[in-house]
Design a protein around this motif. Structure first.
Motif, PDB file in Angstrom:
ATOM      1  N   UNK A   1      17.266  44.286  51.462  1.00 57.27           N
ATOM      2  CA  UNK A   1      17.680  43.009  50.929  1.00 57.27           C
ATOM      3  C   UNK A   1      18.343  43.274  49.760  1.00 57.27           C
ATOM      4  N   UNK A   2      17.804  44.214  48.736  1.00 52.19           N
ATOM      5  CA  UNK A   2      18.481  44.172  47.559  1.00 52.19           C
ATOM      6  C   UNK A   2      19.685  44.634  47.292  1.00 52.19           C
ATOM      7  N   UNK A   3      20.019  45.893  48.317  1.00 51.20           N
ATOM      8  CA  UNK A   3      21.209  46.396  48.422  1.00 51.20           C
ATOM      9  C   UNK A   3      22.353  45.358  49.113  1.00 51.20           C
ATOM     10  N   UNK A   4      21.912  44.620  49.896  1.00 54.74           N
ATOM     11  CA  UNK A   4      23.043  43.799  50.550  1.00 54.74           C
ATOM     12  C   UNK A   4      23.516  42.747  49.394  1.00 54.74           C
ATOM     13  N   UNK A   5      22.334  42.313  48.968  1.00 52.51           N
ATOM     14  CA  UNK A   5      22.720  41.192  47.861  1.00 52.51           C
ATOM     15  C   UNK A   5      23.422  41.635  46.684  1.00 52.51           C
ATOM     16  N   UNK A   6      23.205  42.754  46.247  1.00 56.99           N
ATOM     17  CA  UNK A   6      23.850  43.162  45.103  1.00 56.99           C
ATOM     18  C   UNK A   6      25.171  43.683  45.106  1.00 56.99           C
ATOM     19  N   UNK A   7      25.286  44.239  46.399  1.00 56.64           N
ATOM     20  CA  UNK A   7      26.615  44.638  47.118  1.00 56.64           C
ATOM     21  C   UNK A   7      27.450  43.452  47.105  1.00 56.64           C
ATOM     22  N   UNK A   8      26.940  42.361  47.819  1.00 54.97           N
ATOM     23  CA  UNK A   8      27.612  41.002  48.010  1.00 54.97           C
ATOM     24  C   UNK A   8      28.156  40.440  46.660  1.00 54.97           C
ATOM     25  N   UNK A   9      27.459  40.537  45.606  1.00 56.37           N
ATOM     26  CA  UNK A   9      27.711  40.080  44.366  1.00 56.37           C
ATOM     27  C   UNK A   9      28.858  40.868  43.811  1.00 56.37           C
ATOM     28  N   UNK A  10      28.886  42.157  44.023  1.00 60.55           N
ATOM     29  CA  UNK A  10      29.746  43.098  43.284  1.00 60.55           C
ATOM     30  C   UNK A  10      31.095  42.840  44.044  1.00 60.55           C
ATOM     31  N   UNK A  11      31.178  42.689  45.262  1.00 55.86           N
ATOM     32  CA  UNK A  11      32.292  42.733  45.951  1.00 55.86           C
ATOM     33  C   UNK A  11      33.187  41.426  46.199  1.00 55.86           C
ATOM     34  N   UNK A  12      32.152  40.377  46.198  1.00 53.31           N
ATOM     35  CA  UNK A  12      32.962  39.075  46.535  1.00 53.31           C
ATOM     36  C   UNK A  12      32.814  38.079  45.519  1.00 53.31           C
TER      37      UNK A  12
ATOM     38  N   UNK B   1      33.972  37.036  41.515  1.00 54.19           N
ATOM     39  CA  UNK B   1      34.841  37.359  40.457  1.00 54.19           C
ATOM     40  C   UNK B   1      34.107  37.188  39.029  1.00 54.19           C
ATOM     41  N   UNK B   2      33.817  38.206  38.499  1.00 55.73           N
ATOM     42  CA  UNK B   2      33.223  38.143  37.153  1.00 55.73           C
ATOM     43  C   UNK B   2      33.624  39.511  36.328  1.00 55.73           C
ATOM     44  N   UNK B   3      33.567  39.302  34.806  1.00 56.62           N
ATOM     45  CA  UNK B   3      33.902  40.386  34.279  1.00 56.62           C
ATOM     46  C   UNK B   3      33.030  41.695  34.380  1.00 56.62           C
ATOM     47  N   UNK B   4      31.635  41.353  34.417  1.00 55.16           N
ATOM     48  CA  UNK B   4      30.908  42.494  34.169  1.00 55.16           C
ATOM     49  C   UNK B   4      30.599  43.320  35.635  1.00 55.16           C
ATOM     50  N   UNK B   5      31.242  42.713  36.660  1.00 57.46           N
ATOM     51  CA  UNK B   5      31.110  43.343  38.052  1.00 57.46           C
ATOM     52  C   UNK B   5      31.140  45.024  38.319  1.00 57.46           C
ATOM     53  N   UNK B   6      32.232  45.597  37.556  1.00 56.59           N
ATOM     54  CA  UNK B   6      32.354  46.830  37.620  1.00 56.59           C
ATOM     55  C   UNK B   6      31.367  47.729  36.936  1.00 56.59           C
ATOM     56  N   UNK B   7      30.818  47.024  35.829  1.00 58.30           N
ATOM     57  CA  UNK B   7      29.892  47.400  34.886  1.00 58.30           C
ATOM     58  C   UNK B   7      28.582  47.635  35.555  1.00 58.30           C
ATOM     59  N   UNK B   8      28.191  46.464  36.087  1.00 53.19           N
ATOM     60  CA  UNK B   8      26.955  46.596  37.135  1.00 53.19           C
ATOM     61  C   UNK B   8      27.172  47.521  38.154  1.00 53.19           C
ATOM     62  N   UNK B   9      28.431  47.566  38.771  1.00 52.66           N
ATOM     63  CA  UNK B   9      28.465  48.636  39.766  1.00 52.66           C
ATOM     64  C   UNK B   9      28.179  50.067  39.226  1.00 52.66           C
TER      65      UNK B   9
ATOM     66  N   UNK C   1      46.741  47.291  45.972  1.00 52.51           N
ATOM     67  CA  UNK C   1      46.326  46.045  45.458  1.00 52.51           C
ATOM     68  C   UNK C   1      44.853  45.982  45.356  1.00 52.51           C
ATOM     69  N   UNK C   2      44.227  45.541  44.318  1.00 53.77           N
ATOM     70  CA  UNK C   2      42.881  45.397  44.127  1.00 53.77           C
ATOM     71  C   UNK C   2      42.397  44.199  44.905  1.00 53.77           C
ATOM     72  N   UNK C   3      41.289  44.255  45.454  1.00 57.75           N
ATOM     73  CA  UNK C   3      40.873  43.191  46.199  1.00 57.75           C
ATOM     74  C   UNK C   3      40.582  41.901  45.282  1.00 57.75           C
ATOM     75  N   UNK C   4      40.835  40.671  46.143  1.00 61.78           N
ATOM     76  CA  UNK C   4      40.478  39.502  45.535  1.00 61.78           C
ATOM     77  C   UNK C   4      39.114  39.256  45.601  1.00 61.78           C
ATOM     78  N   UNK C   5      38.448  39.155  44.578  1.00 61.29           N
ATOM     79  CA  UNK C   5      37.206  38.615  44.555  1.00 61.29           C
ATOM     80  C   UNK C   5      37.108  36.968  45.229  1.00 61.29           C
ATOM     81  N   UNK C   6      36.379  36.573  46.165  1.00 62.97           N
ATOM     82  CA  UNK C   6      36.817  35.507  46.520  1.00 62.97           C
ATOM     83  C   UNK C   6      35.912  34.199  45.962  1.00 62.97           C
ATOM     84  N   UNK C   7      34.520  34.457  45.734  1.00 67.20           N
ATOM     85  CA  UNK C   7      33.899  33.240  45.056  1.00 67.20           C
ATOM     86  C   UNK C   7      33.694  33.563  43.611  1.00 67.20           C
ATOM     87  N   UNK C   8      33.651  32.510  43.049  1.00 68.07           N
ATOM     88  CA  UNK C   8      33.451  32.403  41.510  1.00 68.07           C
ATOM     89  C   UNK C   8      32.355  31.721  40.921  1.00 68.07           C
ATOM     90  N   UNK C   9      31.265  31.535  41.686  1.00 68.33           N
ATOM     91  CA  UNK C   9      30.144  30.853  41.296  1.00 68.33           C
ATOM     92  C   UNK C   9      29.261  31.931  40.432  1.00 68.33           C
TER      93      UNK C   9
END
Ligand SMILES: Nc1ncnc2c1ncn2[C@@H]1O[C@H](COP(=O)(O)OP(=O)(O)OP(=O)(O)O)[C@@H](O)[C@H]1O
Ligand SMILES: [Mg+2]
Lengths: 374, 297, 294
Positions: B87-98, B100-108, C1-9
């Protein structure tokens, strides 16, 4: 069905501007094809209309409503992707109906809609299959079905045919055209296949480096390219472009030969101005006498004619000819070029020079007879 | 390919058979030893065929090792770790990959770095945290001068304490991230065009597509959690909270010194401890191998 | 190219990742920083004030012959069990990869040992290698007292090396086999057309191509031997005889939880952490290179 207005739209990824101020009105129900070299920003423009890419500047309105801040699902657009983007774990029916399912439509009603769409696309027999068990053309139809079923106001296509083989491409092209005739939804279609663009478009839009070079009917664009870029980009081969200087008796090339010029078309041209001359390959014929002489380079066989590659004034030139004449290497080839076939461009800005007497553009005859009642 | 190498082929077969003996014979010996009586098992050389005392040995050791309870504990821990991790792994990976926010690589990277230090090398301070899981926050409040007294949350001798520290690693997040990165952008975009929001996309598209990964991760995590030894040894003191693996230490006398163990019973206990993960792996081998390789650390 | 992050919520994104971050903070970053803190202080276990002592703890452990013994024992153990398990895993993988008739049986069974818990492996091998019962004791019939891990440090080390190598060989086998099977079939065929025989292809083609995997496994095996071997040592030798098998992890455990000396244990943990992180970094650099390779 909805008109789209694109006003001074820009898009930057970080520091790089990929769309640099696009203005465009797309009429209700028209079929607009966006054509341009790879990387010019076609997909980006389309994705901004879809809501998949944020708009950096300007605004986009669909059906009179500014959609800049709307989510894709709120814009009423459907999109067909180049790689189809079918959900691999869902059946064809589920793929087509997913959008309706998300919107909460009851399954019986959904089923009926899926069946209708599938029948229209000839997919009825494949509804229970997964995308992995379909051919490329069938997948393409599923992608179309997924877009159609929601009866969107706007259809967006991003090179939907480029993964098909040549024959299937032609067939699907025709189906898309028919579909558009039936649904009459506003459509934006991105491609870099010229034939596709020419055959599908009501209006053709040529883009280069993030700006629109020219918008017009396919024939307009072919016969009256607005810039040297469009001239060179449209047509196979593109228009020949040669530097020349205006003289009293015509256009003097670098090697001193003179091309004919109809001064009545360009009354304001001052002699000794530098211009870029554009001549379509089809407008060049092989003459007999002296006339203009070019040097033969090589020939490409086409089946229905040949492309003769020539050199004149150190510039290469391609002529499309029907004759089977054979030339020796470096042979002298006399050419016939009609003054009516000459296009002139400003060598600095690349813009077409204004003509006083506008050549009649051949237009498609509007209709033969009355359409049959539906 | 047509290739005639009879000598080499014979050698290959011999090597493979020898490999099988080396890798599987120990398991067989454990089994055989667990089926003999006390006298036979101490005979030299050991018989290579099972005896008749299987039931007697297992029922005896089942009681002395309290395996009814401890195997259940192991099962709870293994399933808890597996489920929590997925559960945790899929959710956190979902957040990191899909997203867009500035800290995503930091979190990763924050999560990813945890791969480097296995629990065992930071065992002492982790134990201290487990004795009061809220102590990090209490400490931080104290530093910040915020006068809040958090209650103590003691994880010793609890399932939570056995499970949570094992969930706090990156394997799963990494595995899921690798998988999510292979999903074409257009699929997510198509879902958006179809009107699906992120949660909907996750449930309708990502989860079904990652079934194989989930199976692989589940297998790996089950084996990993079931086989934990040092951590349960430390944080459980109550008899009813022990896990199966730690029982082995309790039913044999101190290592190598003093009385030799009662071997037939010791081997029965060993087999009990090794069987569940072995069965899971055998049953799930197709996904397990694929997932283990994709994990690639 | 870097992946496009799709959602922004952002709220959803934060909510999705928060639980994992929280756990990692409480059970990883906090303890790890505590270890650093303790390593530079002395603190009585469970409460009491702690006192900054700088490098004193490290000076103390580095001046301790018993500590150095555990380092040497760990390194010897790591070296021996890693070489043994890698050699075995590689050999078996190359053989199975030839896909001679019946190979699938081997492929199916070779990795079983990996599923078995370290203490269970330990106990099984303790029995198999017991001096007076089990399987190997037969040698003592012919050569009395040749083999006795309870008394002889070398025997004890051999025993835990074998036990650990057995488990890891299975693990290595899977990875080597996967790497070998990832080599395109056409490459092998091209080499055969070039006239390379089976053994020649192993040497000139397969081994160079799976070098990255080999390197990756080296690091994993060494790390595991530092870490997972605790269960084996605890069950089989208890660090003995005469500390001959006292690995670093085992010593940390005995100092911290039997001797209740947190500061010493923390200082030792820190050294071990540095070693493990160092190894992992080396591996990352190599993995990086491997990406370019492809
Ligand atoms: N997410 C992104 N980040 C940075 N640059 C991008 C991104 N997406 C596109 N670009 C850049 O924007 C430019 C336009 O891209 P776009 O995909 O619109 O081109 P295109 O006209 O569709 O090309 P093609 O015909 O190859 O599909 C390219 O130079 C591309 O590299
Ligand atoms: Mg594109």
């Amino acid at each position: 069905m909805a008109p789209i207005s694109i006003r001074r739209v820009t898009k930057a990824f970080g520091k790089t501007e990929v769309i640099r101020g696009v203005d465009l009105e797309i009429e209700n129900g028209s079929f607009v094809v966006v054509l341009g070299p790879s990387g010019c920003g076609k997909s980006t423009l389309l994705r901004m209309i879809a809501g998949l890419e944020a708009i950096s500047g300007g605004e986009i309105a669909i059906d009179g409503k500014v959609v800049n801040d709307l989510e894709p699902r709120q814009r009423g657009c459907a999109m067909v992707f180049q790689n189809y983007a079918l959900y691999p774990h869902m059946t064809v029916a589920e793929n087509i109906g997913y959008g309706l399912k998300v919107s909460g439509m009851p399954s019986s009603e959904r089923r009926a809609r899926i069946d209708t769409v599938a029948a229209a696309l000839g997919l009825t027999d494949f509804l229970a299959r997964k995308p992995g068990q379909l051919s490329g053309g069938q997948r393409q139809r599923v992608a179309m079905g997924r877009a159609m079923i929601r009866e969107p106001k706007v259809f967006l296509f991003d090179e939907p045919l480029s993964n098909l083989d040549a024959k299937l491409r032609v067939a699907m092209r025709i189906e898309i055209r028919k579909l558009h005739q039936r649904l009459a939804a506003t459509s934006v279609f991105v491609t870099h296949d010229q034939v596709e663009a020419m055959t599908l478009a009501d209006r053709l839009l040529v883009m280069n480096r993030g700006v629109i070079e020219q918008v017009g009917s396919p024939l307009e664009i072919y016969h009256r390219p607005a810039t040297t870029f469009v001239a060179g980009f449209i047509g196979a081969p593109g228009m020949n472009l040669i530097e020349a200087t205006v003289t009293a008796d015509g256009l003097r090339l670098a090697d001193g030969q003179v091309l004919p010029l109809d001064h009545r078309r360009y009354p304001h041209l001052v002699t000794e101005t530098a211009v870029t001359v554009g001549i379509r390959a089809e407008a060049i014929a092989i003459g007999t006498g002296d006339g203009i002489i070019a040097t033969f380079d090589f020939a490409e066989e086409l089946g229905n004619g040949r492309h003769i590659h020539l050199e004149i004034a150190s510039t290469s030139l391609v002529a499309h000819i029907d004759s089977l004449a054979v030339f020796a290497p470096r042979a002298r080839v006399p050419l016939v070029i009609s003054p009516r076939a000459i296009h002139l461009f400003d060598p600095v800005t690349g813009r077409r020079l204004p003509e006083a007497v506008v050549e009649q553009i051949p237009t498609a005859v509007a209709s033969f007879g009355e359409p049959l009642p539906a | 390919m047509i290739e005639r190498t009879p000598v080499l082929n014979a050698l290959t077969h011999v090597t493979m058979a020898l490999g099988l003996v080396l890798l599987i014979l120990p398991i067989w010996i454990v089994f055989v030893a667990s089926t003999h009586d006390y006298v036979t098992v101490n005979r030299v050389p050991l018989p290579l065929w099972p005896g008749s005392d299987l039931i007697a040995n297992y029922s005896k050791v089942w009681a002395t090792g309290n395996f009814g309870q401890t195997m259940l504990n192991s099962l709870v821990v293994a399933i808890g770790v597996t489920a929590g991790k997925i559960i945790l792994a899929s959710l956190s990976a979902f957040s990191i990959v899909f997203f867009r926010y500035r800290l995503r690589m930091v979190f990763f990277w924050l999560i990813f770095i945890t791969l480097m230090l296995p629990l065992e090398v930071r065992i002492v301070p982790t134990y201290a945290v487990a004795s009061n899981a809220l102590s990090p926050f209490q400490q931080m409040f104290d530093w910040l001068g915020i006068a809040v007294a958090l209650p103590e949350w003691n994880l010793l001798n609890s399932y939570t304490g056995l499970i949570l520290p094992l969930v706090a690693t990156a394997t799963g997040t990494f595995l899921y991230r690798q998988f999510f990165l292979t999903i074409p952008d257009e699929l997510a975009e198509a879902a958006r065009m179809d009107g699906a929001g992120p949660i909907r996309f996750f449930i309708d598209v990502l989860l079904p597509l990652s079934r194989n990964n989930m199976a692989a991760l589940a297998t790996i995590m089950f084996v990993y959690a079931w086989n934990q030894y040092l951590w349960p040894l430390l944080i459980t003191t109550r008899a009813d909270m022990q896990t199966a693996a730690t029982q082995l230490q309790k039913i044999v006398p101190g290592p190598l010194f003093g009385q030799p163990p009662v071997w037939n019973e010791a081997m029965a206990a060993t087999l009990l401890v090794m069987a569940p993960p072995l069965l899971v792996v055998i049953f799930m081998q197709r996904w397990f191998v694929r997932g283990l390789i994709a994990a690639d650390k | 190219m870097e992946r496009r992050a799709t959602f922004d919520n952002l709220w959803i994104a934060a909510a999705l990742i928060a639980p994992q971050l929280l756990l990692v903070f409480v059970f990883f970053y906090w303890p790890a920083s505590q270890a650093v803190y303790w390593a530079f202080t002395t603190q009585p276990p469970f409460g009491g004030s702690n006192e900054w002592v700088g490098l004193q703890n490290f000076q103390q452990i580095f001046a301790d012959a018993v500590y150095w013994n555990s380092v040497v024992v760990s390194l010897v153990f790591a070296f021996l069990s890693t070489s043994l398990s890698i050699a075995m895993g590689l050999l078996l993988a190359v053989m199975v990869d030839r896909q001679l008739p019946g190979y699938s049986v081997y492929r199916f069974t070779y990795f079983w040992p990996y599923a078995i818990a370290a203490p269970a492996v330990g106990l099984a091998f303790r029995f198999i290698f017991a001096p007076d019962a089990g399987f190997v004791s037969a040698v003592n019939h012919w050569f009395p007292n040749l083999w006795n891990p309870a008394l002889d440090g070398v025997d004890a080390m051999a025993l835990i090396v074998i036990a650990n190598a057995w488990k890891m060989a299975a693990y290595n086998f899977i990875f080597f086999l996967a790497a070998l099977q990832a080599i395109p079939r056409t490459l092998n065929e091209a080499a055969a057309m070039d006239g390379a025989g089976v053994l020649r292809r192993v040497r000139d083609l397969q081994l160079p191509l799976i070098l990255p995997t080999l390197f990756f496994l080296l690091v994993i095996n060494i790390t595991e031997s530092f870490v997972d071997s605790f269960g084996i040592v605890d069950i089989v030798t208890g660090g003995g005889p005469a500390r001959a098998t006292e690995l670093m992890v085992f010593k940390i455990y005995s100092d911290g939880f039997k001797g209740l000396d947190y500061s010493m244990a923390a200082a030792q943990s820190l050294v071990l952490m540095v070693m493990v992180v160092g190894l992992t970094f080396v591996q990352f650099r190599y993995v990086e290179r491997r990406v370019h390779y492809n």
